[in-house]
Design a protein around this motif. Sequence first.
Motif, mmCIF file in Angstrom:
data_model
loop_
_atom_site.group_PDB
_atom_site.id
_atom_site.type_symbol
_atom_site.label_atom_id
_atom_site.label_comp_id
_atom_site.label_asym_id
_atom_site.label_seq_id
_atom_site.Cartn_x
_atom_site.Cartn_y
_atom_site.Cartn_z
ATOM 1 N N GLU A 1 0.855 -1.193 0.000
ATOM 2 C CA GLU A 1 0.000 0.000 0.000
ATOM 3 C C GLU A 1 0.892 1.245 0.000
ATOM 4 O O GLU A 1 1.607 1.514 0.963
ATOM 5 C CB GLU A 1 -0.911 0.010 1.226
ATOM 6 N N SER A 2 0.837 1.997 -1.081
ATOM 7 C CA SER A 2 1.729 3.151 -1.206
ATOM 8 C C SER A 2 1.528 4.165 -0.089
ATOM 9 O O SER A 2 2.491 4.791 0.366
ATOM 10 C CB SER A 2 1.534 3.820 -2.567
ATOM 11 N N PHE A 3 0.290 4.329 0.376
ATOM 12 C CA PHE A 3 0.035 5.340 1.404
ATOM 13 C C PHE A 3 0.579 4.925 2.777
ATOM 14 O O PHE A 3 0.653 5.745 3.687
ATOM 15 C CB PHE A 3 -1.458 5.662 1.493
ATOM 16 N N LEU A 4 0.985 3.653 2.928
ATOM 17 C CA LEU A 4 1.564 3.188 4.182
ATOM 18 C C LEU A 4 3.093 3.064 4.099
ATOM 19 O O LEU A 4 3.728 2.787 5.122
ATOM 20 C CB LEU A 4 0.968 1.833 4.567
ATOM 21 N N LYS A 5 3.654 3.272 2.931
ATOM 22 C CA LYS A 5 5.095 3.155 2.765
ATOM 23 C C LYS A 5 5.809 4.168 3.649
ATOM 24 O O LYS A 5 5.450 5.341 3.697
ATOM 25 C CB LYS A 5 5.463 3.395 1.302
ATOM 26 N N GLY A 6 6.798 3.700 4.394
ATOM 27 C CA GLY A 6 7.554 4.576 5.268
ATOM 28 C C GLY A 6 6.898 4.855 6.605
ATOM 29 O O GLY A 6 7.414 5.645 7.397
ATOM 30 N N LYS A 7 5.769 4.201 6.864
ATOM 31 C CA LYS A 7 5.020 4.487 8.092
ATOM 32 C C LYS A 7 4.999 3.319 9.090
ATOM 33 O O LYS A 7 4.328 3.399 10.112
ATOM 34 C CB LYS A 7 3.578 4.883 7.751
ATOM 35 N N SER A 8 5.723 2.253 8.798
ATOM 36 C CA SER A 8 5.664 1.062 9.661
ATOM 37 C C SER A 8 6.060 1.380 11.097
ATOM 38 O O SER A 8 5.386 0.965 12.050
ATOM 39 C CB SER A 8 6.564 -0.039 9.099
ATOM 40 N N ALA A 9 7.160 2.098 11.280
ATOM 41 C CA ALA A 9 7.609 2.426 12.632
ATOM 42 C C ALA A 9 6.584 3.287 13.357
ATOM 43 O O ALA A 9 6.342 3.107 14.558
ATOM 44 C CB ALA A 9 8.956 3.139 12.588
ATOM 45 N N SER A 10 5.945 4.203 12.638
ATOM 46 C CA SER A 10 4.940 5.068 13.257
ATOM 47 C C SER A 10 3.704 4.281 13.676
ATOM 48 O O SER A 10 3.132 4.525 14.742
ATOM 49 C CB SER A 10 4.541 6.193 12.287
ATOM 50 N N LEU A 11 3.293 3.324 12.839
ATOM 51 C CA LEU A 11 2.145 2.486 13.178
ATOM 52 C C LEU A 11 2.431 1.667 14.441
ATOM 53 O O LEU A 11 1.602 1.596 15.361
ATOM 54 C CB LEU A 11 1.819 1.542 12.015
ATOM 55 N N VAL A 12 3.616 1.057 14.474
ATOM 56 C CA VAL A 12 3.988 0.242 15.634
ATOM 57 C C VAL A 12 4.115 1.110 16.876
ATOM 58 O O VAL A 12 3.599 0.767 17.950
ATOM 59 C CB VAL A 12 5.303 -0.513 15.363
ATOM 60 N N ALA A 13 4.773 2.249 16.754
ATOM 61 C CA ALA A 13 5.003 3.115 17.914
ATOM 62 C C ALA A 13 3.689 3.602 18.518
ATOM 63 O O ALA A 13 3.555 3.681 19.741
ATOM 64 C CB ALA A 13 5.879 4.301 17.517
#
Length: 357
Positions: free
Chosen positions: A277-289
């Motif tokens: 999902e392009s809109f979630l790219k680069g956001k994994s750490a933010s989602l987990v945090a």
Amino acid sequence: MSKLKLYTNGNLDQLRERTDPPADQAVLALINDPKLIREINEWTVIPEVFNENFSDTLISFFRLYQIPPNKSEIVTLQKGQEFFDRKGDIYLGLLGFYSLPYCYAFAKGAEVLVRSKRILAEPGKRLGETAKFLLDVFKPGAFIESKEAFLICAKIRLIHAFSRYFIKKYSKDWKNEFGQPVNQEDLIGTNLAFSLLVLRGMRKIGKNPSTEESNTVLAYWSYLGKLMGIETHYWPETAKEAFELEKLIRKRHLQSSEAGKRLIDSLLNYYEANQTESFLKGKSASLVAFLIGKEASDALRIHQEIPMSSELMGGIFSFLGWKNYSGKKSHARFNANFEQSYFQTFESKPEILLPER
């Protein structure tokens, strides 16, 4: 009778020194006769009759899984499977972005995980094995009409015992302060991460489970815990007990460690490399945090580079649920989606196997 009085540092210190003797003894038998490991890996269910090469120790271990659930347990199993049928996609998502990362923030438990080379080298496959375990044990009819889930639980229990065996025999840097590898306190803590924390995560994203659903999930994991060698005398029966037990374990063990950092970096790198999902790219750490909270995030040395909120997270989960299932959620669709995704990534089917030497 309330179990709150059981939740003391003294009792949990004792649990850190206790393991799972029936599984440990079974693994010693398998180490002495490794060809039986391959035979067990070829099973689809635990057989009624064992071949002559199986020792009394091994037979006694597997006989534990031939006791059917009682009437009360059947009710719990049916309710839990109905819950997963409705919310399994959220359950699996929170498992990957909340439960597992949260476990990495517990320094002593992370010391066991980091010694598994596969969890660092192949995080996607290990994540897939965990998802398969969840899908198998929550499959409609599991433990009641179908018996495959008993074998899955037995394998997980033996895999834990294999980890203990290999760490004790080969890990020269294991410290007494860590406690026994895969000890009873860590097993209970992991079960809480797969139950209580999933429920907590649902509340964090606005998908609030009812009191009855929360109690059902805790009771379901009590049954699973029994099958995986956990001393369920300590397992919470109410939300209050679960809250207090998790709080005490967190106070005792949530701590920054190099092991935890290596684990979270491996997981987040996998998420980013395989994010479709392009809109979630680069956001994994933010989602987990956002999900694991500031204390655990600080321990893992990650943070919300992009601010998240309950509404935004709930919207992300709702969108993905709509995109993947068009509002027609069911265990069968969750499983089909998972198996298809796993095969596209690894060109193989997910399996839970005992380590063959």
